[in-house]
Design a protein around this motif. Structure first.
Motif, mmCIF file in Angstrom:
data_model
loop_
_atom_site.group_PDB
_atom_site.id
_atom_site.type_symbol
_atom_site.label_atom_id
_atom_site.label_comp_id
_atom_site.label_asym_id
_atom_site.label_seq_id
_atom_site.Cartn_x
_atom_site.Cartn_y
_atom_site.Cartn_z
ATOM 1 N N GLY A 31 0.793 -1.226 0.000
ATOM 2 C CA GLY A 31 0.000 0.000 0.000
ATOM 3 C C GLY A 31 0.822 1.272 0.000
ATOM 4 N N THR A 37 -2.394 6.793 -0.457
ATOM 5 C CA THR A 37 -1.518 6.685 0.710
ATOM 6 C C THR A 37 -0.687 7.953 0.847
ATOM 7 O OG1 THR A 37 -1.395 4.291 0.546
ATOM 8 C CG2 THR A 37 0.372 5.369 1.761
ATOM 9 N N LEU A 55 -3.039 4.948 5.212
ATOM 10 C CA LEU A 55 -3.572 4.255 4.045
ATOM 11 C C LEU A 55 -5.083 4.157 4.143
ATOM 12 C CD1 LEU A 55 -0.881 2.623 5.191
ATOM 13 C CD2 LEU A 55 -1.337 1.242 3.211
ATOM 14 N N GLN A 57 -7.397 1.989 4.103
ATOM 15 C CA GLN A 57 -7.475 0.533 4.243
ATOM 16 C C GLN A 57 -8.517 0.194 5.293
ATOM 17 O OE1 GLN A 57 -5.610 -1.695 2.481
ATOM 18 N NE2 GLN A 57 -6.546 -3.408 3.512
ATOM 19 N N THR A 59 -10.543 -2.584 7.835
ATOM 20 C CA THR A 59 -10.513 -3.853 8.539
ATOM 21 C C THR A 59 -11.962 -4.238 8.804
ATOM 22 O OG1 THR A 59 -9.800 -5.044 10.518
ATOM 23 C CG2 THR A 59 -10.212 -2.703 10.784
ATOM 24 N N GLN A 69 -5.904 3.525 7.931
ATOM 25 C CA GLN A 69 -4.931 2.742 8.682
ATOM 26 C C GLN A 69 -3.621 3.508 8.810
ATOM 27 O OE1 GLN A 69 -3.581 -0.905 6.827
ATOM 28 N NE2 GLN A 69 -2.599 -1.625 8.694
#
Length: 150
Positions: A31, A37, A55, A57, A59, A69
């Protein structure tokens, strides 16, 4: 002073702090090169001494659609205990808020958990191992509710 930097520039701090004894290529994270990013560096005069990456991202632990993240946060040993880590975290929180993210989350090494908890992050679940790196916990903060503690 905090500035945006490139992923490769993070290696100067990531390598000695997060990947000592490993090849420099171990400092490249999944990433890192995504267009969404961002990498930030803390400079002491003109020397890069702290880094963090964020990032887009998700979960599955959280239902929120707007998750960011944190990865690769590190401060050179010679510059620890100077609130650099706290400043980098606050920068990530402000970045997240401005872009309407709700949750900041990351996997933290066991030794770093107290630092993050002091900064208002909440530990979730049981510890887990990341191969060749060590024991980690998942931590998070709802950036619209929690603030740093002094």
């Amino acid at each position: 002073m905090i500035q945006e930097i490139t992923s490769i520039e993070t290696f100067v701090v990531r390598h000695p702090v997060l990947r000592p004894g490993k090849p420099i290529t171990a400092c490249h994270f999944d990433g890192d090169d995504a267009s969404t990013t961002k990498h930030f560096g803390y400079f002491d005069n003109q020397t890069l001494v702290g880094v963090v990456s964020v990032l887009e991202q998700k979960t599955t632990v959280f239902t929120s659609k707007k998750q960011l993240q944190i990865r690769g946060m590190a401060v050179l040993e010679t510059h620890r205990n100077k609130n650099i880590g706290k400043k980098l975290l606050l920068h990530c929180e402000e970045y997240a808020k401005k872009r309407k993210f709700e949750i900041l989350w990351f996997n933290a090494r066991l030794v770093a958990v107290p630092f993050y908890e002091k900064s208002g992050y909440i530990k979730i679940g049981k510890p887990f191992e990341i191969k060749e790196i060590g024991t980690h916990y998942l931590l998070f903060k709802d950036v619209n509710r929690n603030r740093f503690s002094d």
